[in-house]
Design a protein around this motif. Structure first.
Motif, PDB file in Angstrom:
ATOM      1  N   ARG A 103     -21.118 -68.953  42.830  1.00  0.00           N
ATOM      2  CA  ARG A 103     -20.803 -68.661  44.226  1.00  0.00           C
ATOM      3  C   ARG A 103     -22.089 -68.758  45.036  1.00  0.00           C
ATOM      4  NH1 ARG A 103     -17.027 -64.087  46.725  1.00  0.00           N
ATOM      5  NH2 ARG A 103     -17.535 -64.485  48.894  1.00  0.00           N
ATOM      6  N   ARG A 104     -22.027 -69.493  46.143  1.00  0.00           N
ATOM      7  CA  ARG A 104     -23.217 -69.701  46.986  1.00  0.00           C
ATOM      8  C   ARG A 104     -22.870 -69.507  48.448  1.00  0.00           C
ATOM      9  NH1 ARG A 104     -27.496 -72.140  44.072  1.00  0.00           N
ATOM     10  NH2 ARG A 104     -28.660 -71.257  45.782  1.00  0.00           N
ATOM     11  N   ASN A 105     -23.862 -69.215  49.255  1.00  0.00           N
ATOM     12  CA  ASN A 105     -23.750 -69.144  50.708  1.00  0.00           C
ATOM     13  C   ASN A 105     -24.818 -70.042  51.296  1.00  0.00           C
ATOM     14  OD1 ASN A 105     -21.657 -67.111  51.132  1.00  0.00           O
ATOM     15  ND2 ASN A 105     -23.099 -65.743  50.125  1.00  0.00           N
ATOM     16  N   MET A 106     -24.430 -70.856  52.257  1.00  0.00           N
ATOM     17  CA  MET A 106     -25.348 -71.822  52.839  1.00  0.00           C
ATOM     18  C   MET A 106     -25.177 -71.843  54.351  1.00  0.00           C
ATOM     19  SD  MET A 106     -25.885 -75.782  51.512  1.00  0.00           S
ATOM     20  CE  MET A 106     -24.453 -75.754  50.540  1.00  0.00           C
ATOM     21  N   ILE A 107     -26.243 -72.143  55.058  1.00  0.00           N
ATOM     22  CA  ILE A 107     -26.167 -72.384  56.493  1.00  0.00           C
ATOM     23  C   ILE A 107     -26.353 -73.873  56.695  1.00  0.00           C
ATOM     24  CG2 ILE A 107     -27.203 -71.941  58.735  1.00  0.00           C
ATOM     25  CD1 ILE A 107     -27.983 -69.169  57.669  1.00  0.00           C
TER      26      ILE A 107
END
Length: 132
Positions: A103-107
């Motif tokens: 699971r990743r979060n990116m802008i």
């Protein structure tokens, strides 16, 4: 440890969240799951059918893992340890199939027309590659 010969890795991305942290720009924050699946016959196991799969988190540093990285993206929201058990799942099946989910979060920096915001249709691109 490198796999024998050529290994095909199937990659899927499931978008979980999409939000605009800054409405005056064309940046969007996304949360996603990246699922990678491949076969490695060197890690087949026989246990008489007792286990459907093995949880391999404790052995992740000893397994061959694809060197997958993102290009043409903004930035990751916060760094994640590659083997943080809260953000990954790693399963090995008796036939040597491996499923690796992270699971990743990116802008993302997107392309859009700020003159007609919020009625534009921004396009957010990112690509996934492997060094092998």
């Amino acid at each position: 440890m490198r796999p024998a010969l050529k290994t095909i890795v199937n990659v899927s991305v499931l978008l979980l969240t999409l939000s605009s942290p800054d409405e005056s720009s064309v940046t969007y924050e996304i949360g996603f799951l990246m699922l990678q699946m491949w076969d490695d016959p060197r890690i087949e196991f026989r246990d008489g059918g007792r286990h459907k799969y093995l949880n391999a988190l404790m052995h992740a540093d000893m397994l061959w893992m694809p060197d997958t990285y993102f290009i043409k993206h903004g930035e990751f929201k916060y760094p994640l340890d590659r083997f943080d058990p809260v953000h990954i799942a790693l399963k090995i099946f008796p036939n040597g199939s491996v499923i690796y989910v992270t699971r990743r979060n990116m802008i993302l920096t997107c392309e859009g027309n700020l003159k007609i915001f919020p009625f534009d249709s921004p396009k957010c691109f990112f690509a996934i590659e492997s060094s092998k």
